[in-house]
Scaffold this motif. Structure first.
Motif, PDB file in Angstrom:
ATOM      1  N   LYS A  81     -63.565  18.370 -78.125  1.00 33.38           N
ATOM      2  CA  LYS A  81     -64.938  18.460 -78.315  1.00 33.38           C
ATOM      3  C   LYS A  81     -65.366  16.886 -78.345  1.00 33.38           C
ATOM      4  CE  LYS A  81     -65.021  23.090 -80.179  1.00 33.38           C
ATOM      5  NZ  LYS A  81     -65.489  23.527 -78.971  1.00 33.38           N
ATOM      6  N   THR A  82     -64.747  16.005 -77.632  1.00 30.66           N
ATOM      7  CA  THR A  82     -65.415  14.534 -77.966  1.00 30.66           C
ATOM      8  C   THR A  82     -66.674  14.467 -77.382  1.00 30.66           C
ATOM      9  OG1 THR A  82     -64.327  13.782 -75.735  1.00 30.66           O
ATOM     10  CG2 THR A  82     -62.695  13.697 -77.944  1.00 30.66           C
ATOM     11  N   GLY A  83     -67.229  13.633 -78.048  1.00 35.87           N
ATOM     12  CA  GLY A  83     -68.649  13.512 -77.219  1.00 35.87           C
ATOM     13  C   GLY A  83     -69.791  14.065 -77.691  1.00 35.87           C
ATOM     14  N   PHE A  84     -69.356  15.224 -78.950  1.00 34.49           N
ATOM     15  CA  PHE A  84     -70.286  16.483 -79.236  1.00 34.49           C
ATOM     16  C   PHE A  84     -71.455  15.873 -80.150  1.00 34.49           C
ATOM     17  CE2 PHE A  84     -69.055  21.018 -78.805  1.00 34.49           C
ATOM     18  CZ  PHE A  84     -68.365  20.795 -77.679  1.00 34.49           C
ATOM     19  N   ALA A  85     -71.016  14.934 -81.062  1.00 37.70           N
ATOM     20  CA  ALA A  85     -71.922  14.060 -81.932  1.00 37.70           C
ATOM     21  C   ALA A  85     -73.202  13.397 -81.274  1.00 37.70           C
ATOM     22  CB  ALA A  85     -71.346  13.158 -82.836  1.00 37.70           C
ATOM     23  N   HIS A  86     -72.853  12.618 -80.352  1.00 36.46           N
ATOM     24  CA  HIS A  86     -73.774  11.817 -79.493  1.00 36.46           C
ATOM     25  C   HIS A  86     -74.573  13.092 -78.556  1.00 36.46           C
ATOM     26  CE1 HIS A  86     -74.665   9.435 -75.830  1.00 36.46           C
ATOM     27  NE2 HIS A  86     -75.526   9.014 -76.743  1.00 36.46           N
ATOM     28  N   LEU A  87     -73.797  14.062 -78.166  1.00 39.33           N
ATOM     29  CA  LEU A  87     -74.831  14.957 -77.169  1.00 39.33           C
ATOM     30  C   LEU A  87     -75.752  15.443 -78.087  1.00 39.33           C
ATOM     31  CD1 LEU A  87     -75.126  16.318 -74.725  1.00 39.33           C
ATOM     32  CD2 LEU A  87     -73.541  17.985 -75.586  1.00 39.33           C
ATOM     33  N   ASN A 167     -74.812  10.072 -67.573  1.00 36.69           N
ATOM     34  CA  ASN A 167     -75.011   9.123 -66.866  1.00 36.69           C
ATOM     35  C   ASN A 167     -75.178   7.569 -67.909  1.00 36.69           C
ATOM     36  OD1 ASN A 167     -75.906   9.201 -64.045  1.00 36.69           O
ATOM     37  ND2 ASN A 167     -77.066  11.010 -65.067  1.00 36.69           N
ATOM     38  N   GLU A 168     -75.442   7.876 -69.088  1.00 33.47           N
ATOM     39  CA  GLU A 168     -75.375   6.680 -70.424  1.00 33.47           C
ATOM     40  C   GLU A 168     -73.858   6.185 -70.286  1.00 33.47           C
ATOM     41  OE1 GLU A 168     -75.937   6.023 -75.014  1.00 33.47           O
ATOM     42  OE2 GLU A 168     -76.572   7.977 -73.983  1.00 33.47           O
ATOM     43  N   LYS A 169     -72.884   7.288 -70.080  1.00 30.28           N
ATOM     44  CA  LYS A 169     -71.489   7.011 -69.992  1.00 30.28           C
ATOM     45  C   LYS A 169     -71.342   6.141 -68.803  1.00 30.28           C
ATOM     46  CE  LYS A 169     -66.993   9.297 -69.828  1.00 30.28           C
ATOM     47  NZ  LYS A 169     -66.111   8.614 -70.856  1.00 30.28           N
ATOM     48  N   ARG A 170     -71.660   6.552 -67.610  1.00 29.03           N
ATOM     49  CA  ARG A 170     -71.473   5.823 -66.555  1.00 29.03           C
ATOM     50  C   ARG A 170     -72.124   4.429 -66.397  1.00 29.03           C
ATOM     51  NH1 ARG A 170     -73.222  10.884 -64.195  1.00 29.03           N
ATOM     52  NH2 ARG A 170     -71.621  12.020 -63.303  1.00 29.03           N
ATOM     53  N   MET A 171     -73.203   4.398 -67.105  1.00 25.55           N
ATOM     54  CA  MET A 171     -74.055   3.089 -67.021  1.00 25.55           C
ATOM     55  C   MET A 171     -73.152   2.018 -68.157  1.00 25.55           C
ATOM     56  SD  MET A 171     -77.685   2.295 -68.553  1.00 25.55           S
ATOM     57  CE  MET A 171     -77.437   2.733 -70.374  1.00 25.55           C
ATOM     58  N   GLY A 172     -72.379   2.474 -69.109  1.00 22.50           N
ATOM     59  CA  GLY A 172     -71.648   1.522 -69.886  1.00 22.50           C
ATOM     60  C   GLY A 172     -70.321   1.328 -68.934  1.00 22.50           C
ATOM     61  N   HIS A 197     -60.736   8.212 -80.251  1.00 16.18           N
ATOM     62  CA  HIS A 197     -61.750   8.397 -79.269  1.00 16.18           C
ATOM     63  C   HIS A 197     -63.014   7.833 -79.259  1.00 16.18           C
ATOM     64  CE1 HIS A 197     -62.935  11.892 -81.718  1.00 16.18           C
ATOM     65  NE2 HIS A 197     -64.154  11.694 -81.324  1.00 16.18           N
ATOM     66  N   SER A 198     -63.462   7.548 -78.198  1.00 18.39           N
ATOM     67  CA  SER A 198     -64.966   6.799 -77.926  1.00 18.39           C
ATOM     68  C   SER A 198     -65.913   7.945 -78.250  1.00 18.39           C
ATOM     69  CB  SER A 198     -65.035   6.343 -76.639  1.00 18.39           C
ATOM     70  OG  SER A 198     -66.350   5.828 -76.468  1.00 18.39           O
ATOM     71  N   THR A 199     -67.166   7.291 -78.980  1.00 18.31           N
ATOM     72  CA  THR A 199     -68.215   8.317 -79.573  1.00 18.31           C
ATOM     73  C   THR A 199     -68.855   8.934 -78.102  1.00 18.31           C
ATOM     74  OG1 THR A 199     -68.624   6.724 -81.197  1.00 18.31           O
ATOM     75  CG2 THR A 199     -70.171   8.258 -80.442  1.00 18.31           C
ATOM     76  N   ILE A 200     -68.647   8.361 -77.043  1.00 18.82           N
ATOM     77  CA  ILE A 200     -69.434   8.808 -75.923  1.00 18.82           C
ATOM     78  C   ILE A 200     -68.727   9.854 -75.398  1.00 18.82           C
ATOM     79  CG2 ILE A 200     -68.307   7.370 -74.156  1.00 18.82           C
ATOM     80  CD1 ILE A 200     -71.987   8.046 -74.252  1.00 18.82           C
ATOM     81  N   GLY A 201     -67.483  10.058 -75.819  1.00 18.87           N
ATOM     82  CA  GLY A 201     -66.435  11.068 -75.433  1.00 18.87           C
ATOM     83  C   GLY A 201     -65.977  11.221 -73.929  1.00 18.87           C
ATOM     84  N   SER A 202     -65.556  12.274 -73.390  1.00 27.33           N
ATOM     85  CA  SER A 202     -64.895  12.430 -71.915  1.00 27.33           C
ATOM     86  C   SER A 202     -65.800  13.262 -71.369  1.00 27.33           C
ATOM     87  CB  SER A 202     -63.540  13.030 -72.120  1.00 27.33           C
ATOM     88  OG  SER A 202     -63.165  14.261 -72.422  1.00 27.33           O
ATOM     89  N   ASN A 207     -68.382  18.351 -70.153  1.00 23.42           N
ATOM     90  CA  ASN A 207     -68.696  19.721 -69.333  1.00 23.42           C
ATOM     91  C   ASN A 207     -68.248  21.025 -69.922  1.00 23.42           C
ATOM     92  OD1 ASN A 207     -69.550  17.942 -67.174  1.00 23.42           O
ATOM     93  ND2 ASN A 207     -67.328  17.919 -66.308  1.00 23.42           N
ATOM     94  N   SER A 208     -67.360  20.968 -71.042  1.00 22.61           N
ATOM     95  CA  SER A 208     -66.888  22.124 -71.319  1.00 22.61           C
ATOM     96  C   SER A 208     -67.841  22.617 -72.658  1.00 22.61           C
ATOM     97  CB  SER A 208     -65.491  22.086 -72.140  1.00 22.61           C
ATOM     98  OG  SER A 208     -65.474  21.209 -73.050  1.00 22.61           O
TER      99      SER A 208
END
Length: 955
Positions: A81-87, A167-172, A197-202, A207-208
């Motif tokens: 569940k990486t990236g959940f906090a930022h999402l 898209n924020e992840k892609r931009m970085g 793990h990075s804050t932006i997640g995988s 997707n999940s």
């Protein structure tokens, strides 16, 4: 937004009592005694539901900073569940049960400034500064998304924001070196570590994420008992209690968020890694884990890193950059989290240089520091610089680093809003022995030794980003308010009476040499800001030697006829002064932010830098190399490539604005500029009859005039004629087309289109600027609503009108996911066409844009630097001194018809030239169907012909 790390110790914290302690010659005990008296006065209370509230009263402006910190970040995310906090941070910006629709528009309606939301490893925060009369509305909005959110969370919003985050992840990752963070975390931290793990997640985890996953995340972590609310500004405790209880008191307590145990791991042995990317220069890094914000030792280690590589006079800067000239830049610092930090030392290798040699020298200099330690003077300079920066930041109540941040971070991480005081006391009391002990403890351990070199990204490094699963295609969202959103049950409070902008009185005088002085008093902190501004800028460059201006500016701080580059840096640090030389398209300025107690010697330094640059041959060559490296770096950055390419296409190569908008010039021009050219440029443009002195701060014009007279009054204009910029070169007829610049391996396309408008900044085009807000200049504009909020194709998109003395450029900017490049251009063109023809500005759009511009005025001049910039702009564009005081009435007189009239002939999609930086193999087929000519070119070979040698990893 997730990449902004906020550190309290680096926020703002000192009162007027601290300034005298920073004067030269003051004893350390005096400094410590005074810092002990430093205070951001605050009072606290806690609601029965557990919400902690901190109140700081600051009546200097009719605004209140509202900052909500939730003690939840990516550190708390379980596997999968990486990236959940930022999402979820994004989700909370998209409407609650009683305030449906995007949060951004509601902030603009009440004139909020300094607003955003960020997520990091340890916390998620939301912050905004609002007019005092809008505080009830703001508290209602924050409380509604804290206690009444779930009914407004829909699958449509989740799908949309998933696309935006991706898209924020892609931009970085599209930036050169955009994969480095993943490699750092993987090397420094073991599998399973909360910070690994990075804050932006995988992509796969994003997707999940199901709708129920997202709702459960809110239920588990966003209760009032896991939050701190700070109110700082035009507010008092009694008022705060009444209002906070009214809006937050009925929210139920949530479960307690478990706090994971966090170890600070030590590598068993040094780890070597070489990464390749489309970077301009090889970068050599050394990294370690270190103690976090809750450990005072982090402050001592931060001072050590400043001395090693963070200060202008640092050991690495003196050795590698100034003396040995084997690097073009160095840095060192501590990225501080709650439970651990990341210590990093970095050096950018000189083009054509030997990365292995630079790495050895970095290691040798660090080893020497760990053996013998810093000097007393080095520690004092580092501590003075840190403390002085806090004095200068004290004016801001909110934003990314104001007083609200200092109080909130202390409360969240250390359960003590006054934790910043302990930080300051540690810094003030630092000694060579204490700094050395911290450095030996943490920097003598095995390091992660990273080399980032020019080349193609490897499959293994790309895999670190977790992008092996394709992004979910988000369905178009036509209505942000889903059918199942419950009917509002809480009435939204009205906005109260809002105070008008109180712009300070502007005073003027003239020195004996005719040089003008413009002054405005601002006494909230013991700081005086002085800027010497000149009618020059990169538009004054010799067309055959583009970059002469930037090279001249960079050399001003690198030596005078009586001070060397190193001496200037050391003197700044001892005084706690910040001197900066900069230039835009139309102007060049040299400024100082000085502690009032050290004003006289700070002005001595400023005057010497402005009047007596040495342009020493050795420094010229060193800075020439650095500027060429900067240009090469720009040519690896998608936005840098576009901003360098577009202006000559729309202005032509002979117009003063037909130059790279980055201001750095061309490689050929920088190589061609001689020392004599720099001396001549200075004589022609940096002179008393071409400049004005601007002063803002805790002083009076009566006090300032003799100080300025003694330093600038004897300055005489040279015999050579003053420079004049000729804007007579014809602008080419627009040729709408697409220039596609091939950048293989790009996960995203950078789209920037441009046209030359018929409007000059000196014409004060306020209607045009408000019209720009409607189509692309605000967070609720048509373009960002379409491409981000509805389509989910971009992290941001919009339009920009740069105010310039001659014809202003219009830019359309949209970094979008690669597979939507063509459709995004089509959508942008359609939006512009419809706006100018069938779907003109609505009354709601005009009203929102006008209200935002009017109501945000009181919060727009909170700091001395804000006020200083306003004084300079007024002179630059020929405005009266009362310009900002009369602006609200002029805004309110505008109508939708006036905005449409201003826009026609300016926002013409048929006149736009498009530059796209992306993977041509994937993008060109999309562009061929748009109906515009498409030309494909390779990236400009601005990078050095001989790349720095990179060591190969040891087998």
């Amino acid at each position: 937004m997730y990449r902004t790390a906020l550190r309290l110790a680096a926020a703002v914290s000192l009162t007027a009592l601290a300034a005298p302690a920073l004067a030269q010659g003051t004893a350390r005990t005096s400094l410590t005694d005074l810092v002990n008296q430093v205070n951001i006065p605050y009072e606290t209370f806690t609601l029965p539901n557990g919400l902690r509230v901190i109140v700081h009263t600051d009546r200097k402006a009719p605004v209140v900073a509202v900052s909500v910190w939730y003690h939840i970040g990516s550190k708390n995310e379980p596997a999968g569940k990486t990236g959940f906090a930022h999402l979820f941070e994004h989700m909370m910006f998209y409407g609650s049960e009683n305030a449906p629709g995007a949060f951004f528009g509601r902030l603009e309606e009440i004139g909020a400034t300094d607003w955003n939301g960020t997520t990091w490893f340890d916390r998620t925060n939301y912050f905004q500064t609002v007019p005092t009369g809008a505080l009830d509305r703001m508290l209602f909005l924050e409380s509604d998304r804290m206690g009444h959110l779930l009914g407004a969370v829909t699958q449509e919003k989740l799908d949309n924001q998933r696309g935006v985050v991706q898209n924020e992840k892609r931009m970085g990752e599209n930036e050169p070196g955009g994969l480095v963070e993943y490699a750092e975390l993987a090397a420094l931290l073991p599998v399973g570590h909360p910070y690994r793990h990075s804050t932006i997640g995988s992509m796969a985890d994003l997707n999940s994420a199901s709708l129920e996953d997202v709702k459960n995340w809110f239920r588990e972590h966003y209760g009032p008992n896991n939050a701190v609310l700070v109110l700082a500004g035009d507010i008092d405790l009694a008022t705060a209690k009444q209002k906070v209880t009214r809006y937050f008191g009925d929210i139920k307590r949530g479960p307690d968020t478990p706090r994971p145990a966090v170890a600070i791991p030590t590598l068993p042995a040094p780890v070597e890694k070489v990464m390749f990317d489309r970077v301009a220069q090889t970068r050599v890094q050394r990294e370690w884990t270190a103690p976090g914000a809750v450990d005072q030792e982090s402050n001592l280690l931060d001072l050590a890193l400043d001395i090693i590589g963070g200060l202008g006079s640092s050991r690495l800067n003196d050795a590698l950059v100034r003396n040995e000239k084997i690097a073009v830049g160095v840095s060192a610092g501590l990225q501080v989290q709650e439970n651990l930090s990341f210590a990093e030392i970095s050096a950018r290798v000189k083009p054509g240089g030997d990365a292995a040699q630079v790495g050895r020298r970095v290691d040798e200099i660090v080893a020497e520091f760990l053996k013998n330690g810093p000097t007393e003077d080095e520690v004092r300079r580092a501590a003075t610089t840190t403390l002085a920066n806090r004095v200068k930041g004290l004016e801001q109540v909110g934003g990314f680093g104001g007083k609200a941040v200092a109080l909130a971070e202390g409360a969240v991480y250390s359960n003590d809003p006054a934790e910043y005081k302990k930080d300051l006391q540690t810094i003030a009391a630092a000694t060579p022995a204490s700094v050395l002990a911290a450095a030996r403890k943490w920097l003598a351990r095995p390091a992660f030794r990273l080399t980032l070199a020019p080349g193609e990204r490897s499959a293994a490094d790309q895999a670190l980003a977790g992008n092996d699963t394709a992004a979910v295609e988000a369905p178009a969202v036509k209505n942000q308010v889903a059918a199942n959103t419950p009917a509002p049950t809480r009435p939204q409070p009205a906005v109260g009476q809002l105070a008008a902008l109180q712009f300070p009185a502007v005073e003027r005088t003239t020195l004996s040499n005719g040089m003008k002085v413009v002054f405005a008093r601002r006494s909230t902190v013991p700081v005086v800001r002085v800027a010497a501004a000149f009618d020059a800028g990169s538009a004054a460059d010799d067309r055959a030697k583009l970059g002469t201006h930037a090279l001249m500016v960079s050399l001003l701080e690198e030596g005078t006829t009586t001070r060397s580059s190193a001496q200037i840096a050391q003197e700044e640090e001892r005084l706690g002064a910040t001197v900066s030389a900069s230039g835009g398209l139309d102007s060049t300025s040299v400024s100082v932010a000085a502690l009032k107690a050290n004003l006289a010697p700070s002005l001595d330094l400023l005057a010497d830098i402005v009047r007596n640059p040495a342009f020493a041959p050795g420094e010229v060559e060193r800075l020439r190399t650095a500027q060429l490296a900067r240009i090469a770096s720009e040519m690896t950055q998608p936005q840098g490539i576009a901003l360098r390419t577009l202006p000559p296409l729309i202005y032509g190569t002979q117009h003063p604005y037909g130059i790279p908008l980055t201001g750095s010039g061309s490689p050929e021009g920088v190589r061609a500029a001689t020392r004599d050219d720099l001396v001549a440029f200075h004589a022609k443009w940096i002179r008393p009859d071409n400049g004005t002195l601007y002063v803002v701060g805790d002083t009076t014009l009566g006090e300032m005039k003799p100080l300025l007279e003694s330093r600038f009054g004897s300055w005489r204009a040279p015999a050579v004629p003053k420079g004049v910029k000729a804007f007579t070169a014809p602008v080419p007829t627009p040729q709408p087309r697409i220039l596609l610049i091939d950048k293989p391996q790009s996960p995203q396309s950078m789209i920037i289109a441009g046209a030359v408008t018929p409007v000059k900044g000196t014409e004060d085009p306020i209607a045009l600027n408000i019209a720009n807000d409607v189509i692309g200049g605000s967070s609720t504009s048509r373009l960002i609503t379409n491409l981000r909020e509805t389509k989910g194709w971009a992290y941001y998109a919009g339009t920009s009108l740069q105010t310039t003395k001659d014809r202003m450029p219009l830019l359309v900017i949209a970094p979008v996911q690669t597979d939507k490049t063509g459709p995004a251009i089509t959508e942008a063109r359609n939006d512009l066409t419809a706006w100018l023809s069938t779907k003109g500005t609505t009354a709601d759009e005009a009203g929102r844009a006008i209200r935002n511009s009017v109501l945000s005025l009181p919060g727009s001049f909170e700091t001395g630097s804000d006020l200083l910039g306003a004084l300079i702009r007024n002179d630059q564009y020929g405005r009266p001194d009362n310009y900002y005081a009369t602006l609200a009435g002029r805004y309110q007189a505008l109508t939708p018809a006036a905005l449409d009239q201003a826009a026609r002939g300016v926002f013409d999609p048929a006149k736009l030239t498009w530059v796209v930086v992306g993977d041509a193999a994937k993008v060109k087929p999309q562009l061929d169907s748009i109906g515009l000519p498409v030309e494909v070119v390779g990236a400009s070979p601005a990078a050095p012909a001989t790349p720095a040698a990179a060591p190969r990893p040891t087998e």
